[in-house]
Design a protein around this motif. Structure first.
Motif, PDB file in Angstrom:
ATOM      1  N   LEU A 197       0.867  -1.209   0.178  1.00  0.00           N
ATOM      2  CA  LEU A 197      -0.139   0.049  -0.050  1.00  0.00           C
ATOM      3  C   LEU A 197       0.841   1.083   0.158  1.00  0.00           C
ATOM      4  CD1 LEU A 197      -2.744   1.495   0.459  1.00  0.00           C
ATOM      5  CD2 LEU A 197      -2.546   1.291   2.622  1.00  0.00           C
ATOM      6  N   VAL A 198       0.602   2.077  -0.868  1.00  0.00           N
ATOM      7  CA  VAL A 198       1.313   3.198  -0.999  1.00  0.00           C
ATOM      8  C   VAL A 198       0.340   4.466  -1.239  1.00  0.00           C
ATOM      9  CG1 VAL A 198       1.792   2.986  -3.522  1.00  0.00           C
ATOM     10  CG2 VAL A 198       3.467   4.420  -2.146  1.00  0.00           C
ATOM     11  N   GLN A 199       0.858   5.722  -0.868  1.00  0.00           N
ATOM     12  CA  GLN A 199       0.167   6.975  -1.132  1.00  0.00           C
ATOM     13  C   GLN A 199       0.159   7.279  -2.699  1.00  0.00           C
ATOM     14  OE1 GLN A 199       0.894   9.848   1.821  1.00  0.00           O
ATOM     15  NE2 GLN A 199      -1.086   9.065   2.912  1.00  0.00           N
ATOM     16  N   ALA A 200      -0.534   7.992  -3.357  1.00  0.00           N
ATOM     17  CA  ALA A 200      -0.388   8.428  -4.666  1.00  0.00           C
ATOM     18  C   ALA A 200       0.847   9.678  -4.705  1.00  0.00           C
ATOM     19  CB  ALA A 200      -1.613   9.380  -4.932  1.00  0.00           C
ATOM     20  N   GLY A 201       1.573   9.436  -5.598  1.00  0.00           N
ATOM     21  CA  GLY A 201       2.875   9.993  -5.764  1.00  0.00           C
ATOM     22  C   GLY A 201       4.071   9.242  -5.297  1.00  0.00           C
ATOM     23  N   GLY A 202       3.729   8.344  -4.545  1.00  0.00           N
ATOM     24  CA  GLY A 202       4.942   7.260  -4.083  1.00  0.00           C
ATOM     25  C   GLY A 202       5.453   6.552  -4.838  1.00  0.00           C
ATOM     26  N   SER A 203       6.276   5.430  -4.389  1.00  0.00           N
ATOM     27  CA  SER A 203       6.965   4.571  -5.323  1.00  0.00           C
ATOM     28  C   SER A 203       7.153   3.129  -4.498  1.00  0.00           C
ATOM     29  CB  SER A 203       8.504   5.142  -5.394  1.00  0.00           C
ATOM     30  OG  SER A 203       8.615   6.453  -6.015  1.00  0.00           O
TER      31      SER A 203
END
Length: 118
Positions: free
Chosen positions: A11-17
């Protein structure tokens, strides 16, 4: 016979990698094209990227400039997918697949879930 195992989803936030790995067991890994595909809920599986045995690459328009297959490690039998600037629409199960050039992708991994929150 080639077995493929994906890892690195999460799980990652938008804009992440995120970086996904595709580890292969079996013979002749260096002779195979390794592709990445994804399937979002309610949608068909779609092509994401591929690296050929001679390290040529190709990407879907939807991920160009954001996703990269930087290299293939023919000692560790591993291919990576670097995913930057992730968007919620990138949420899907990501699969790696292998096959000899011109013969399609014969071998598939079980997939790893990538979820991008907005």
């Amino acid at each position: 016979q080639v077995q493929l195992v994906e890892s690195g989803g999460g799980l990652v936030q938008a804009g992440g990698s995120l970086t996904l790995s595709c580890a292969a067991s079996g013979r002749a890994f260096s002779s195979y094209s390794i592709g990445w595909f994804r399937q979002a809920p309610g949608k068909e599986r779609e092509f994401v990227a591929v690296m050929t045995p001679n390290t040529g690459t190709s990407y879907a328009d939807s991920v160009k400039g954001r996703f990269t297959i930087p290299s293939r490690d023919n000692v560790k039998n591993t291919v990576y997918l670097l995913m930057n600037s992730l968007k919620p629409e990138d949420t899907a199960v990501y699969y790696c697949a292998g096959g000899l050039p011109g013969r399609g992708f014969e071998y598939w991994g079980q997939g790893t879930q990538v979820t991008v929150s907005s």
